[in-house]
Design an enzyme around this catalytic site. Sequence first.
Site, PDB file in Angstrom:
ATOM      1  CB  VAL A  66      63.837   9.043  40.182  1.00 34.30           C
ATOM      2  CG1 VAL A  66      64.303   7.615  40.357  1.00 34.30           C
ATOM      3  CG2 VAL A  66      62.602   9.118  39.294  1.00 34.30           C
ATOM      4  CE1 TYR A  67      59.043  11.989  38.637  1.00 39.22           C
ATOM      5  CE2 TYR A  67      57.293  12.771  40.049  1.00 39.22           C
ATOM      6  CZ  TYR A  67      57.706  12.147  38.901  1.00 39.22           C
ATOM      7  OH  TYR A  67      56.771  11.683  38.005  1.00 39.22           O
ATOM      8  N   GLY A  68      63.869  14.760  41.747  1.00 43.17           N
ATOM      9  CA  GLY A  68      64.820  15.527  42.546  1.00 43.17           C
ATOM     10  C   GLY A  68      65.785  14.650  43.316  1.00 43.17           C
TER      11      GLY A  68
END
Length: 334
Positions: A66-68
Amino acid sequence: MALDDIDLDYVRLGETGLSVSELALGTWRFGRESETGNLEIGEDRAHDLLDAYETAGGRFIDTADVYGGGDSEEWIGDWLAHRDREEYVLASKIYWPTREDDPNGRGLGRKHIRRNIDLMLDRLGTDYLDVLYIHRWDDATPARELMHTLTGLVDDGKVNYLGASTFQPNAWRVAKANELAEREGLEPFTVSQPRYNLVNREVEGDYLEMCDHYGLGVCPWSPLAQGMLTGKYSREDRDADASAGRDEDWKDAYLTDENFAVLDEVRAVADEVDATPAQVAIAWLQHHDSVTASLLGARTVDQLEENLRAAAVDLSDDQFERLAEAKGGPYDDI
């Protein structure tokens, strides 16, 4: 680049056969939009940070699906495409929603995990992850389903080791999962990634004892307590209308008399060892018998260089204990 004089050491990741850099690079800001809508770290700077970490001898890179919105994994994959992937240890995480309005597009159910692992590997441009963390616990998924599903990823060669990343310590959950794994011949959790630093001490006691019992490598996140331990904030910031964009909940949690007492001791030790407060805070974790590799984040190369130089900071046992005693009692009671 000045970082070429650092040369991070390798350490064994718990009781696994894997060796990792003593400081890991966290990439949660890659592609992240701030509360004001600005991009915290774009692709070019992400690659600059990866370059700097590599120059310092770092090979342990941590990300999440889910990062970025997936950009973090994508950018790491683009960077790795020009390197020998086998020289790097890649860790990623799974749990949070990746598809809106889809109840099966989140959590730790078999459908979500099996779908997302292939997407994660594709973005990273690799056939396997060295470590797959569950990003949080999922009460809706039975432990047996979770451990069988994760074991299937190991059996398929898509994952080498399993880890649990936590916000609040859940020693009994890890113990339950690992006991089930032992009974049924499944892969256990071998790595833990809890929040841990000189002011967030909730893992001390049962959780760290559990990690020691099961031989888990411990790789803490937030070693600088969201910037509190860098020394950039003062007691006066508690009464200011804004503290570098921090909200009131953050100020109430971190800008406390108790935490500033810890920071005072951090600054005192920093003067003694000719280091910055941030370096001392990181060095304290690295001096800890239970900690394997701390997870570093940085917005700029200069910040990353400062943090990485914590690897060269030597604390005496007395300094370590003084820092521990500044909040929560003596180290012998931890």
